[in-house]
Write an enzyme that holds these catalytic residues in place. Structure first.
Site, PDB file in Angstrom:
ATOM      1  N   GLY A   1      28.092  65.639   9.563  1.00 45.56           N
ATOM      2  CA  GLY A   1      29.156  65.639  10.563  1.00 45.56           C
ATOM      3  C   GLY A   1      30.546  65.837  10.004  1.00 45.56           C
ATOM      4  O   GLY A   1      31.447  66.279  10.732  1.00 45.56           O
TER       5      GLY A   1
ATOM      6  N   VAL B   1      27.309  73.155  13.188  1.00 45.52           N
ATOM      7  CA  VAL B   1      26.433  72.081  12.710  1.00 45.52           C
ATOM      8  C   VAL B   1      26.480  71.973  11.191  1.00 45.52           C
ATOM      9  O   VAL B   1      26.578  72.970  10.477  1.00 45.52           O
ATOM     10  CB  VAL B   1      24.964  72.295  13.164  1.00 45.52           C
ATOM     11  N   CYS B   2      26.442  70.727  10.722  1.00 50.11           N
ATOM     12  CA  CYS B   2      26.241  70.431   9.306  1.00 50.11           C
ATOM     13  C   CYS B   2      25.272  69.263   9.242  1.00 50.11           C
ATOM     14  O   CYS B   2      24.708  68.873  10.263  1.00 50.11           O
ATOM     15  CB  CYS B   2      27.564  70.122   8.605  1.00 50.11           C
ATOM     16  N   GLN B   3      25.067  68.680   8.090  1.00 43.69           N
ATOM     17  CA  GLN B   3      24.061  67.632   7.971  1.00 43.69           C
ATOM     18  C   GLN B   3      24.592  66.254   8.341  1.00 43.69           C
ATOM     19  O   GLN B   3      23.912  65.465   8.979  1.00 43.69           O
ATOM     20  CB  GLN B   3      23.490  67.609   6.552  1.00 43.69           C
TER      21      GLN B   3
ATOM     22  N   LEU C   1      23.236  66.955  11.813  1.00 43.44           N
ATOM     23  CA  LEU C   1      21.815  67.173  12.082  1.00 43.44           C
ATOM     24  C   LEU C   1      20.946  65.995  11.674  1.00 43.44           C
ATOM     25  O   LEU C   1      19.789  65.906  12.095  1.00 43.44           O
ATOM     26  CB  LEU C   1      21.346  68.440  11.350  1.00 43.44           C
TER      27      LEU C   1
END
Length: 240
Positions: free
Chosen positions: A151, A147-149, A176
């Site tokens: 994508g 996961v990252c903020q 996220l």
């Protein structure tokens, strides 16, 4: 002579893109169907290296709850401090860049005046020990939800880990920022989808959000894909 081919397919049942790399010896690239009933036979040996699934937040939650996926948070330190998924493991793809050569100083100043100003993000560089750090914590057979903020970073991290032999990787499409409150149990002062918001985007409304998103996306694109970025600048007549 070895030939490496790349094919992609979309799975409507899982809502994911699957990338399949095929290595063949001494023959033309073969066509491989993901459906067993339609798979074509070939005299050449084909080896599937890995697959990366791009999924929505609900499917990500199911993978963690039902299939034993571990959440690998690859965001920078500041975003994770604002909010993170409980029990996730943190290995940043980017780390703060404290180099003091003249080129880095200029780039840091530009960053601080744009992406840093709008999103409150520190000036960072690719973590040279990222893959090693992940391999120290997980085996290649581990099931990882990256996961990252936004994508972009999770897609780049997935590619790096796939090349290191990891076989079970999933990413949340668009990151996220698309996760609804309550989807995951989180820790921090903000909601997961807001962990990327700092600086001017928190006080200047939708205009700053849109402009800030464009700036940070452009920054990440240039950082992750410098060759493609250079070609686009050349087409636009911009010299770097």
């Amino acid at each position: 002579m070895a030939v490496v081919g790349l094919s992609t397919a979309f799975s409507p049942l899982r809502g994911s893109w699957i990338a399949v790399r095929i290595r063949q010896q001494g023959c033309k690239p073969a066509r491989v169907s993901l459906s067993p009933s339609r798979r074509r036979r070939t005299s050449c040996a084909a080896a599937i290296r890995a697959e990366v699934s791009f999924i929505d937040a609900d499917e990500a939650k199911r993978l963690v709850a039902e299939e034993g996926y571990t959440v690998l948070d690859i965001r920078d330190r500041t975003q994770r401090e604002r909010a993170y998924i409980k029990s996730s493991t943190h290995v940043p793809l980017f780390i703060e860049n404290q180099d003091n050569d003249i080129g880095t100083i200029v780039k840091r100043q530009l960053h601080n005046n744009f992406a840093g100003l709008f999103f409150g993000l520190p000036f960072t560089k690719l973590n040279p020990d990222f893959a090693k750090a992940v391999k120290d914590k997980f085996s290649p057979e581990s099931k990882l939800l990256i996961v990252c903020q936004e994508g972009l970073r999770s897609a780049a991290a997935a590619d790096a880990l796939e090349r290191e032999g990891f076989q079970n990787i999933a990413c949340i499409t668009s990151g996220l920022q698309t996760v609804k409150p309550g989807t995951f149990e989180s820790v921090g002062k903000s909601e997961l989808q807001n962990a990327g918001k700092a600086g001017l985007v928190t006080i200047q409304g939708k205009i700053s959000v849109v402009l800030g998103t464009v700036l940070i996306s452009a920054y990440l694109f240039i950082t992750l894909f410098p060759d493609q970025a250079e070609k686009l600048f050349d087409l636009a007549g911009i010299s770097l």
